[in-house]
Scaffold this motif. Structure first.
Motif, PDB file in Angstrom:
ATOM      1  N   SER A 138       0.830  -1.214   0.000  1.00 43.90           N
ATOM      2  CA  SER A 138       0.000   0.000   0.000  1.00 43.90           C
ATOM      3  C   SER A 138       0.862   1.261   0.000  1.00 43.90           C
ATOM      4  O   SER A 138       1.734   1.427   0.850  1.00 43.90           O
ATOM      5  CB  SER A 138      -0.924  -0.001   1.223  1.00 43.90           C
ATOM      6  N   LYS A 139       0.599   2.170  -0.926  1.00 40.61           N
ATOM      7  CA  LYS A 139       1.323   3.443  -0.985  1.00 40.61           C
ATOM      8  C   LYS A 139       1.027   4.290   0.252  1.00 40.61           C
ATOM      9  O   LYS A 139       1.913   4.972   0.765  1.00 40.61           O
ATOM     10  CB  LYS A 139       0.932   4.215  -2.247  1.00 40.61           C
ATOM     11  N   VAL A 140      -0.232   4.242   0.704  1.00 40.35           N
ATOM     12  CA  VAL A 140      -0.629   5.025   1.878  1.00 40.35           C
ATOM     13  C   VAL A 140       0.146   4.554   3.101  1.00 40.35           C
ATOM     14  O   VAL A 140       0.724   5.356   3.848  1.00 40.35           O
ATOM     15  CB  VAL A 140      -2.142   4.901   2.134  1.00 40.35           C
ATOM     16  N   ARG A 141       0.198   3.247   3.313  1.00 38.04           N
ATOM     17  CA  ARG A 141       0.892   2.703   4.479  1.00 38.04           C
ATOM     18  C   ARG A 141       2.396   2.987   4.416  1.00 38.04           C
ATOM     19  O   ARG A 141       3.013   3.326   5.424  1.00 38.04           O
ATOM     20  CB  ARG A 141       0.639   1.202   4.591  1.00 38.04           C
ATOM     21  N   ASN A 142       2.978   2.848   3.233  1.00 43.67           N
ATOM     22  CA  ASN A 142       4.411   3.111   3.082  1.00 43.67           C
ATOM     23  C   ASN A 142       4.742   4.566   3.397  1.00 43.67           C
ATOM     24  O   ASN A 142       5.753   4.875   4.026  1.00 43.67           O
ATOM     25  CB  ASN A 142       4.870   2.766   1.664  1.00 43.67           C
ATOM     26  N   SER A 143       3.846   5.467   2.950  1.00 42.10           N
ATOM     27  CA  SER A 143       4.034   6.887   3.243  1.00 42.10           C
ATOM     28  C   SER A 143       3.961   7.137   4.742  1.00 42.10           C
ATOM     29  O   SER A 143       4.728   7.942   5.290  1.00 42.10           O
ATOM     30  CB  SER A 143       2.962   7.700   2.515  1.00 42.10           C
ATOM     31  N   CYS A 144       3.064   6.427   5.425  1.00 45.55           N
ATOM     32  CA  CYS A 144       2.923   6.594   6.875  1.00 45.55           C
ATOM     33  C   CYS A 144       4.126   6.023   7.619  1.00 45.55           C
ATOM     34  O   CYS A 144       4.537   6.553   8.649  1.00 45.55           O
ATOM     35  CB  CYS A 144       1.633   5.927   7.349  1.00 45.55           C
ATOM     36  N   ILE A 145       4.692   4.935   7.104  1.00 47.02           N
ATOM     37  CA  ILE A 145       5.913   4.377   7.697  1.00 47.02           C
ATOM     38  C   ILE A 145       7.021   5.426   7.632  1.00 47.02           C
ATOM     39  O   ILE A 145       7.763   5.643   8.596  1.00 47.02           O
ATOM     40  CB  ILE A 145       6.343   3.090   6.967  1.00 47.02           C
ATOM     41  N   GLY A 146       7.138   6.106   6.479  1.00 48.46           N
ATOM     42  CA  GLY A 146       8.133   7.158   6.321  1.00 48.46           C
ATOM     43  C   GLY A 146       7.907   8.304   7.290  1.00 48.46           C
ATOM     44  O   GLY A 146       8.858   8.867   7.850  1.00 48.46           O
ATOM     45  N   LEU A 147       6.643   8.642   7.510  1.00 50.71           N
ATOM     46  CA  LEU A 147       6.308   9.744   8.422  1.00 50.71           C
ATOM     47  C   LEU A 147       6.715   9.387   9.859  1.00 50.71           C
ATOM     48  O   LEU A 147       7.313  10.215  10.569  1.00 50.71           O
ATOM     49  CB  LEU A 147       4.802  10.024   8.354  1.00 50.71           C
ATOM     50  N   ALA A 169       6.920  -1.343  12.839  1.00 52.57           N
ATOM     51  CA  ALA A 169       6.117  -1.957  13.896  1.00 52.57           C
ATOM     52  C   ALA A 169       4.999  -1.024  14.364  1.00 52.57           C
ATOM     53  O   ALA A 169       3.859  -1.458  14.590  1.00 52.57           O
ATOM     54  CB  ALA A 169       7.014  -2.340  15.078  1.00 52.57           C
ATOM     55  N   VAL A 170       5.309   0.270  14.511  1.00 53.99           N
ATOM     56  CA  VAL A 170       4.302   1.247  14.957  1.00 53.99           C
ATOM     57  C   VAL A 170       3.189   1.387  13.919  1.00 53.99           C
ATOM     58  O   VAL A 170       2.000   1.342  14.255  1.00 53.99           O
ATOM     59  CB  VAL A 170       4.953   2.621  15.222  1.00 53.99           C
ATOM     60  N   GLU A 171       3.575   1.553  12.648  1.00 49.48           N
ATOM     61  CA  GLU A 171       2.560   1.701  11.596  1.00 49.48           C
ATOM     62  C   GLU A 171       1.683   0.459  11.533  1.00 49.48           C
ATOM     63  O   GLU A 171       0.462   0.561  11.376  1.00 49.48           O
ATOM     64  CB  GLU A 171       3.245   1.933  10.244  1.00 49.48           C
ATOM     65  N   HIS A 172       2.297  -0.715  11.662  1.00 45.93           N
ATOM     66  CA  HIS A 172       1.524  -1.959  11.602  1.00 45.93           C
ATOM     67  C   HIS A 172       0.515  -2.028  12.753  1.00 45.93           C
ATOM     68  O   HIS A 172      -0.626  -2.450  12.561  1.00 45.93           O
ATOM     69  CB  HIS A 172       2.465  -3.163  11.657  1.00 45.93           C
ATOM     70  N   ALA A 173       0.931  -1.591  13.935  1.00 42.16           N
ATOM     71  CA  ALA A 173       0.037  -1.595  15.094  1.00 42.16           C
ATOM     72  C   ALA A 173      -1.157  -0.662  14.878  1.00 42.16           C
ATOM     73  O   ALA A 173      -2.290  -0.997  15.232  1.00 42.16           O
ATOM     74  CB  ALA A 173       0.805  -1.191  16.355  1.00 42.16           C
ATOM     75  N   PHE A 178      -6.962   0.091  13.500  1.00 45.81           N
ATOM     76  CA  PHE A 178      -8.025   0.767  12.744  1.00 45.81           C
ATOM     77  C   PHE A 178      -8.495  -0.020  11.522  1.00 45.81           C
ATOM     78  O   PHE A 178      -9.332   0.462  10.753  1.00 45.81           O
ATOM     79  CB  PHE A 178      -7.553   2.160  12.310  1.00 45.81           C
ATOM     80  N   LYS A 179      -7.945  -1.215  11.310  1.00 45.58           N
ATOM     81  CA  LYS A 179      -8.389  -2.169  10.287  1.00 45.58           C
ATOM     82  C   LYS A 179      -8.022  -1.816   8.851  1.00 45.58           C
ATOM     83  O   LYS A 179      -7.738  -2.678   8.053  1.00 45.58           O
ATOM     84  CB  LYS A 179      -9.920  -2.391  10.358  1.00 45.58           C
ATOM     85  N   GLN A 180      -8.058  -0.553   8.472  1.00 44.48           N
ATOM     86  CA  GLN A 180      -7.761  -0.206   7.076  1.00 44.48           C
ATOM     87  C   GLN A 180      -7.066   1.149   6.982  1.00 44.48           C
ATOM     88  O   GLN A 180      -7.329   2.056   7.751  1.00 44.48           O
ATOM     89  CB  GLN A 180      -9.038  -0.170   6.240  1.00 44.48           C
ATOM     90  N   GLU A 181      -6.127   1.242   5.989  1.00 40.28           N
ATOM     91  CA  GLU A 181      -5.315   2.456   5.897  1.00 40.28           C
ATOM     92  C   GLU A 181      -6.048   3.640   5.289  1.00 40.28           C
ATOM     93  O   GLU A 181      -5.607   4.775   5.419  1.00 40.28           O
ATOM     94  CB  GLU A 181      -4.046   2.182   5.074  1.00 40.28           C
ATOM     95  N   GLU A 182      -7.171   3.387   4.615  1.00 40.95           N
ATOM     96  CA  GLU A 182      -7.894   4.487   3.980  1.00 40.95           C
ATOM     97  C   GLU A 182      -8.831   5.201   4.956  1.00 40.95           C
ATOM     98  O   GLU A 182      -9.415   6.220   4.605  1.00 40.95           O
ATOM     99  CB  GLU A 182      -8.705   3.958   2.795  1.00 40.95           C
ATOM    100  N   SER A 183      -8.994   4.683   6.161  1.00 37.90           N
ATOM    101  CA  SER A 183      -9.926   5.302   7.101  1.00 37.90           C
ATOM    102  C   SER A 183      -9.375   6.624   7.623  1.00 37.90           C
ATOM    103  O   SER A 183      -8.163   6.796   7.772  1.00 37.90           O
ATOM    104  CB  SER A 183     -10.199   4.356   8.281  1.00 37.90           C
ATOM    105  N   ALA A 184     -10.287   7.539   7.908  1.00 42.12           N
ATOM    106  CA  ALA A 184      -9.887   8.854   8.427  1.00 42.12           C
ATOM    107  C   ALA A 184      -9.225   8.703   9.794  1.00 42.12           C
ATOM    108  O   ALA A 184      -8.300   9.443  10.129  1.00 42.12           O
ATOM    109  CB  ALA A 184     -11.113   9.760   8.529  1.00 42.12           C
ATOM    110  N   GLU A 185      -9.683   7.707  10.588  1.00 48.07           N
ATOM    111  CA  GLU A 185      -9.129   7.515  11.923  1.00 48.07           C
ATOM    112  C   GLU A 185      -7.667   7.061  11.854  1.00 48.07           C
ATOM    113  O   GLU A 185      -6.832   7.505  12.647  1.00 48.07           O
ATOM    114  CB  GLU A 185      -9.951   6.463  12.689  1.00 48.07           C
TER     115      GLU A 185
END
Length: 300
Positions: A138-147, A169-173, A178-185
């Protein structure tokens, strides 16, 4: 098979079992993982592949359970061999005098000795360090890992491999919570964690997250108040005290509301004033006084 492929295979396996697809589908995926996947301990921790496959050992289908047990056994042996290798590399006596010194770990978080960062820790970013954050499909998740990496790395001199491991590990948790990376939460939580990590006064928080004292699972669910540094708490308390003092200054003119009701005499002749008694992102406090019986109260 890299981490992205491993995660993709495990997702497909979990989906197949949950959807009660023919057992042959799950067995085929398990065989593929056994044949092609040679994950490191870091990869297993980040993807939780061992946890998902381990559960299948209790599957009602004996062939699936057996294949899962065989795969878990193979992965355990790989991790044990990896630990032994690292132990040998870390022991000077185990390296012959004629042997070359092992190469330092790459910025992508591979094996080998951890090399401390020597640049300006205030400007650390995964892009500048060449750290590979493409750890999922997922591009969204990878971007969040970088953040998260940038947040943990701020003002730190720890090795890139150590930081990317914690960031994954933090991003995965957060993703699991929240179940899905596209959610606003999910996105809101990632931004909140990053903002708190990048706060200059959050040195202790960054150290505790990186060392594992605060687990990835706990960090992913901490509230905004729990994430605040001691310095920030003191500043908020001081702001509240100042605002309370200002709120207690006599007002020459008060607003009168006919919609507020006195809890004592039930009359709707209530004067009120408002003041910011807490931090700026909290709601204002309303101070009320009944013009009929003099009863006073406040609410946020």
């Amino acid at each position: 098979m890299d981490q992205r492929e491993l995660e993709s295979h495990v997702k497909a396996l979990t989906k197949s079992v949950a959807a009660n697809e023919p057992p042959e589908n799950a067995i085929k995926l398990l065989d593929s993982l056994k044949k092609d996947a040679k994950p490191t301990e870091e990869m297993l921790r980040a993807t939780r592949a061992g946890v998902f496959v381990g559960r299948l050992r209790l599957n009602s289908n004996k062939e699936i359970a057996r294949a899962a047990a065989d795969l878990v056994l193979k992965w355990k042996k790989l991790v044990e061999a990896e630990k032994k290798q690292k132990s040998k590399m870390g022991s000077p006596s185990s390296v012959p005098a004629s042997s070359p010194v092992p190469a330092p770990a790459s910025a992508s978080g591979g094996g080998g000795p951890k090399k401390a960062f020597t640049g300006n820790p205030e400007t650390r970013r995964h892009e500048a360090e060449g750290v590979d954050v493409q750890r999922t499909a997922s591009k969204v998740r990878n971007s969040c890992i970088g953040l998260i990496y940038n947040g943990i790395a701020y003002l730190s001199t720890e090795s890139s491999s150590e930081i990317i491991s914690r960031a994954v590990a933090v991003e995965h948790a957060v993703y699991v919570h929240f179940k899905q990376e596209e959610s606003a939460e999910y996105k809101k939580k990632i931004r909140s964690l990053f903002a708190n990590l990048k706060n200059k006064s959050s040195t202790e928080l960054r150290k505790r997250v990186l060392s594992g004292e605060i687990s990835a699972q706990k960090f992913a669910t901490m509230t905004d108040d729990e994430l605040k540094s001691e310095e920030q708490r003191k500043m908020d308390a001081e702001l509240e005290r100042e605002n309370m003092k200002k709120a207690q200054v006599p007002q020459e003119q008060k607003s009168i509301s006919d919609s507020l009701e006195c809890g004592r005499c039930k009359m709707k002749k209530v004067s009120y004033t408002q003041a910011q008694t807490r931090s700026a992102d909290e709601p204002m406090t309303t101070f009320c006084e009944c013009m009929n019986c003099g009863h006073r109260w406040k609410f946020s």
